[in-house]
Motif scaffolding. Structure first.
Motif, PDB file in Angstrom:
ATOM      1  N   ARG A 595      62.719  51.423  67.305  1.00 16.06           N
ATOM      2  CA  ARG A 595      63.609  51.419  68.469  1.00 16.06           C
ATOM      3  C   ARG A 595      63.157  50.379  69.487  1.00 16.06           C
ATOM      4  O   ARG A 595      63.966  49.721  70.122  1.00 16.06           O
ATOM      5  N   SER A 596      61.857  50.233  69.664  1.00 18.77           N
ATOM      6  CA  SER A 596      61.315  49.287  70.635  1.00 18.77           C
ATOM      7  C   SER A 596      61.269  47.884  70.048  1.00 18.77           C
ATOM      8  O   SER A 596      60.686  47.667  68.977  1.00 18.77           O
ATOM      9  N   LEU A 597      61.863  46.933  70.734  1.00 20.98           N
ATOM     10  CA  LEU A 597      61.809  45.540  70.283  1.00 20.98           C
ATOM     11  C   LEU A 597      60.449  44.918  70.522  1.00 20.98           C
ATOM     12  O   LEU A 597      60.159  43.834  70.009  1.00 20.98           O
ATOM     13  N   GLN A 598      59.612  45.583  71.320  1.00 23.26           N
ATOM     14  CA  GLN A 598      58.282  45.058  71.610  1.00 23.26           C
ATOM     15  C   GLN A 598      57.233  45.557  70.631  1.00 23.26           C
ATOM     16  O   GLN A 598      56.074  45.166  70.711  1.00 23.26           O
ATOM     17  N   ALA A 599      57.618  46.435  69.715  1.00 26.85           N
ATOM     18  CA  ALA A 599      56.681  46.967  68.731  1.00 26.85           C
ATOM     19  C   ALA A 599      56.529  45.996  67.563  1.00 26.85           C
ATOM     20  O   ALA A 599      57.493  45.337  67.154  1.00 26.85           O
ATOM     21  N   GLN A 600      55.327  45.915  67.015  1.00 33.66           N
ATOM     22  CA  GLN A 600      55.060  45.153  65.809  1.00 33.66           C
ATOM     23  C   GLN A 600      55.016  46.116  64.632  1.00 33.66           C
ATOM     24  O   GLN A 600      54.468  47.219  64.739  1.00 33.66           O
ATOM     25  N   VAL A 601      55.588  45.710  63.504  1.00 35.42           N
ATOM     26  CA  VAL A 601      55.639  46.569  62.332  1.00 35.42           C
ATOM     27  C   VAL A 601      54.570  46.154  61.333  1.00 35.42           C
ATOM     28  O   VAL A 601      54.430  44.968  61.016  1.00 35.42           O
ATOM     29  N   GLU A 602      53.803  47.130  60.854  1.00 36.27           N
ATOM     30  CA  GLU A 602      52.805  46.904  59.808  1.00 36.27           C
ATOM     31  C   GLU A 602      53.156  47.773  58.605  1.00 36.27           C
ATOM     32  O   GLU A 602      53.638  48.903  58.758  1.00 36.27           O
ATOM     33  N   TRP A 603      52.892  47.238  57.419  1.00 38.00           N
ATOM     34  CA  TRP A 603      53.226  47.924  56.173  1.00 38.00           C
ATOM     35  C   TRP A 603      51.965  48.172  55.352  1.00 38.00           C
ATOM     36  O   TRP A 603      51.097  47.305  55.249  1.00 38.00           O
ATOM     37  N   THR A 604      51.864  49.378  54.786  1.00 37.75           N
ATOM     38  CA  THR A 604      50.813  49.688  53.807  1.00 37.75           C
ATOM     39  C   THR A 604      51.480  50.168  52.525  1.00 37.75           C
ATOM     40  O   THR A 604      52.603  50.693  52.545  1.00 37.75           O
ATOM     41  N   PHE A 605      50.737  50.006  51.388  1.00 40.90           N
ATOM     42  CA  PHE A 605      51.303  50.284  50.069  1.00 40.90           C
ATOM     43  C   PHE A 605      50.355  51.185  49.301  1.00 40.90           C
ATOM     44  O   PHE A 605      49.135  50.977  49.291  1.00 40.90           O
ATOM     45  N   HIS A 606      50.927  52.196  48.688  1.00 38.99           N
ATOM     46  CA  HIS A 606      50.146  53.120  47.872  1.00 38.99           C
ATOM     47  C   HIS A 606      50.792  53.208  46.491  1.00 38.99           C
ATOM     48  O   HIS A 606      51.893  53.735  46.350  1.00 38.99           O
ATOM     49  N   ARG A 607      50.103  52.674  45.480  1.00 42.34           N
ATOM     50  CA  ARG A 607      50.643  52.683  44.124  1.00 42.34           C
ATOM     51  C   ARG A 607      50.397  54.044  43.487  1.00 42.34           C
ATOM     52  O   ARG A 607      49.355  54.672  43.700  1.00 42.34           O
ATOM     53  N   ALA A 608      51.347  54.521  42.700  1.00 40.67           N
ATOM     54  CA  ALA A 608      51.226  55.814  42.036  1.00 40.67           C
ATOM     55  C   ALA A 608      49.983  55.834  41.149  1.00 40.67           C
ATOM     56  O   ALA A 608      49.710  54.882  40.407  1.00 40.67           O
TER      57      ALA A 608
END
Length: 755
Positions: A595-608
């Motif tokens: 919702r916030s345009l000032q937020a930075q998005v980080e992604w993490t990945f978990h393989r099965a």
């Protein structure tokens, strides 16, 4: 005008700084709301009259609960609670003979030869003073509005009109700047039909009418008046002064620099009666100083030289208000606007400093070092500073010095020495400003509402930065209050009702000062918003009440740090989960939009089958967008759980979990056949969704959150339509026999199949 100011005027140096500043990215608001969102969820209200334009004059009357609006040929009275209801309108057109005369003078009878109401002031308990252009015949009238809330009145006696010359402009394109003090009107206007004789004029009341010296560029040089305020100087009313804010062509600019615009603040004394033998019926206390709003730089200062609007924010001490001013720039190198804040003590100090002086046409402007006569020009005749009871008693040398030295040498600098807030390269220009002082849990904060030339209002908060008096402006919201890209021409606040009223050439709009429920559904989101109007009450983000018990309110405006305030909060909304389907060598889009345009998005990945979570790093097959993550040329090992986390002000919070399943071409083709076999069932995403779950999750169902979107809530947003995996599978089946080089050439970004 000191040496530093003179150096700052050198265009080459300033343009070097400007070029660097022009590369800066504009500030992003934390929250951006479209007109449709405001209309659907947040109660924006609009008012317009048929075949009427140019809503400019606004007057908030808290006692009557009315908003008075001046427009083309009309005065309207609206309810402060809801401008769309209980509206009353008063037609006030220019007489036919005036319109015809205006047309004979070469003006357009359909767009210029009208009565554009430019001025509205409360005159007494029952009447308003209204003035308009009158088809280039400025005219004023007293409008009866009554004093009963239950029965709003709006009546004008056309037989008792007043001459509007010196009160309202002739030309509808000119702005009106005036203030009514007692029964005296102080105006900054063009006093002639051609728009060449600009003057500061006093009219009405018991004192004689006064004006500035005509056709003297040292006094006024093609000014554009912006605002006028009455500000007491001391407990003695004889010391009261009127302050004018305007921009004009600089007489002190070197001829080699060409035409240069500067912003000014001017002063006059309320009890000025003019001179006895010189400056008869003219101001004897008029002085002016330059108003500077600039960004200091190594190569020179970048000046925002076009004053657009000023707001006077009063406090308990009426003698020391703050002045919030918005500026734009006339530079051709970059587009930018700024907000600068000024203290009245700094303004008064400039008028006590040295006068600017020039010996002759070939000399430069310097600080006057000669003897200044007594009483000092610019001082009001009163017992506070002397024994003179009237300006008519001033000695001739005082009058002569005042006539020749209206300009002060030292400028007025902003608090902190630089703008509080600026926008560069944002695609719009600041036009208006209004401010509200708000009580919060950790002190009082000034909230600024800034209008632009594209119909938006920026909500900015001034927060302390480092040592006093330094502050910085934080952009909280950007609100599209008008449906089109309209220039905002006027703004007023009702602090009592927590409403903002805005005008454009085509309409009037009303919007609440705060939208607490929009800020988030968790304590951390409410705290990160840093909106002094709002606080977390234990279950929702609601209106902050200073009188409420402290343990029921959580708010940190100064730092916006939820780590301590929200550490024990257990009201976090359930983590959204979403399943996404992809096909080998195709593409998948993992949607996650904070919702916030000032937020930075980080992604993490978990393989099965694995324990560790890894951070998703940038690579050739991956593209980060504002709305999520695009994976190209999918592989089977891309299957797994992707966690989207928003990071803001050093605080991180998970937004949603996306489970990606990458199918082989065979699996996708099997899914396509299953979809085709289920013939009488209506086509749609639910069928292949069920078949897919049977394929990859035997006996599974997907869970309650499997259909929820990883999007900011609440608020309607356009939803992407479902994409048929079956169609993707059929295409893959046809292409399996293609040559490897042809297959590689065909690969590229494709639509994601998501539910």
């Amino acid at each position: 005008m000191g040496r530093a100011e003179a150096a700052a005027m050198i265009p080459g140096l300033a343009l070097l700084w400007a070029a660097g500043l022009g590369d800066a990215a504009p500030n992003l608001p934390r929250l951006r709301l479209s007109f449709q969102e405001l209309q659907a969820q947040h109660g924006v209200r609009t008012f317009r009259l048929e075949r009427t334009c140019c809503y400019e004059a606004l007057l908030v009357d808290e006692e009557r609960g009315r908003l008075f609006v001046g427009a083309e040929n009309h005065v309207a009275s609206l309810s402060l609670d809801n401008i769309s209801k209980r509206a009353k309108k008063l037609a006030w057109p220019a007489p036919v003979e005036w319109r015809e005369e205006c047309n004979w003078a070469g003006k357009d009878i359909g767009t210029e030869c009208m009565n554009f109401v430019k001025l509205l002031h409360t005159y007494n308990h029952t009447h308003l003073l209204a003035c308009g252009t009158g088809a280039f015949h400025p005219t004023c009238a007293f409008v009866e509005v009554g004093h009963r809330l239950e029965e709003p009145m709006l009546r004008l006696d056309l037989k008792k009109l007043e001459d509007g010359k010196g009160k309202s402009p002739y030309d509808p394109r000119h702005r009106a700047a005036s203030v009514l003090v007692g029964e005296e009107l102080y105006s900054g206007v063009a006093a002639d039909l051609m728009g060449r004789d600009f003057t500061i004029f006093r009219s009405l009341g018991q004192n004689p009418s006064l004006r500035t010296e005509p056709h003297d560029s040292r006094w006024l040089n093609e000014p554009k008046f912006v605002k006028v305020f009455w500000i007491p100087e001391s407990e003695n009313p004889d010391d009261d002064k009127i302050y004018f804010f305007f921009r004009e062509s600089a007489v002190e600019a070197a001829p080699a620099m060409g035409r240069m615009t500067v912003s000014r603040v001017g002063q006059i004394c309320r009890n000025d009666l003019g001179g006895q033998r010189s400056l008869v019926n003219k101001w004897t206390t008029f002085l002016k100083a330059r108003l500077v709003c600039s960004v200091p730089g190594v190569e020179g200062d970048t000046h925002f030289d076009q004053l657009q609007d000023v707001f006077l924010l009063t406090s308990r001490d009426r003698q020391t208000p703050l002045l919030y001013a918005v500026f734009s720039t006339s530079s051709g190198v970059f587009q930018g606007s700024a907000v600068c804040v000024y203290s009245m003590n700094d303004v008064r100090r400039a008028f006590l400093g040295p006068f600017a002086h020039k010996e002759g046409p070939t000399h430069q402007w310097v600080s006057y070092q000669g003897r200044v006569p007594y009483p000092r020009p610019g001082m009001c005749p009163s017992k506070t500073f002397g024994t003179f009871s009237s300006t008519k008693d001033f000695p001739d040398d005082v009058i002569q010095f005042a006539r020749n030295h209206p300009l002060m040498y030292n400028p007025v600098l902003p608090v902190g020495g630089r703008p509080l807030f600026l926008q560069v390269g944002a695609g719009y220009t600041f036009t208006q400003i209004a401010a509200d002082r708000v009580a919060a849990a950790d002190g009082h904060y000034d909230v600024l509402f800034i209008g632009t030339d594209v119909g938006t209002v920026l909500k900015v908060i001034s927060v302390p930065k480092g040592s006093r008096p330094n502050s910085e402006g934080l952009l909280l919201e950007e609100l599209q209050v008008f449906e089109g890209s309209a220039t905002i021409t006027s703004m007023q606040i009702s602090s009592k009702r927590h409403q903002l009223y805005v005008t454009s050439p085509s309409a009037v709009a009303q919007i609440a000062l705060h939208r607490c429920t929009t800020l988030g559904r968790a304590c951390a989101e409410c705290c990160l918003a840093r909106d002094p109007y709002c606080a977390w009450d234990g279950s929702a983000c609601t209106r902050f009440q200073p009188t409420a018990k402290r343990r029921f309110r959580r708010q940190d405006i100064r730092n916006g740090d939820p780590s301590t305030l929200c550490s024990g909060d257990s009201s976090h909304p359930a983590l959204l989960e979403r399943k996404v389907l992809g096909v080998e060598n195709g593409s998948a889009f993992l949607e996650c939009e904070p919702r916030s345009l000032q937020a930075q998005v980080e992604w993490t990945f978990h393989r099965a089958g694995e324990v560790a979570h890894t951070q998703v790093l940038a690579e050739e097959r991956l593209e980060r967008t504002a709305r999520g993550l695009l994976l190209r040329r999918l592989r089977r090992q891309d299957s797994g759980v992707y966690l989207c986390v928003a990071v803001e002000q050093g605080f991180s919070r998970p937004l949603c979990r996306l489970v990606l399943h990458v199918l082989s071409a065979v699996q996708a083709e099997r899914l396509a056949r299953a979809e085709e076999a289920a013939a009488p069932a209506p086509p749609g995403p639910k069928l292949w969704y069920r078949d897919f779950l049977q394929l990859v999750e035997p006996g599974g169902g997907g869970g309650a959150n499997s259909l929820r979107m990883c999007r900011p809530q609440p608020g309607p947003r356009p939803q992407p339509g479902p994409h048929s995996v079956a169609a993707e599978s059929r295409r893959k089946g046809r292409n399996r026999r293609m040559h490897a080089s042809e297959l590689r050439a065909e690969r590229g970004p494709r639509s994601a199949a998501h539910w």
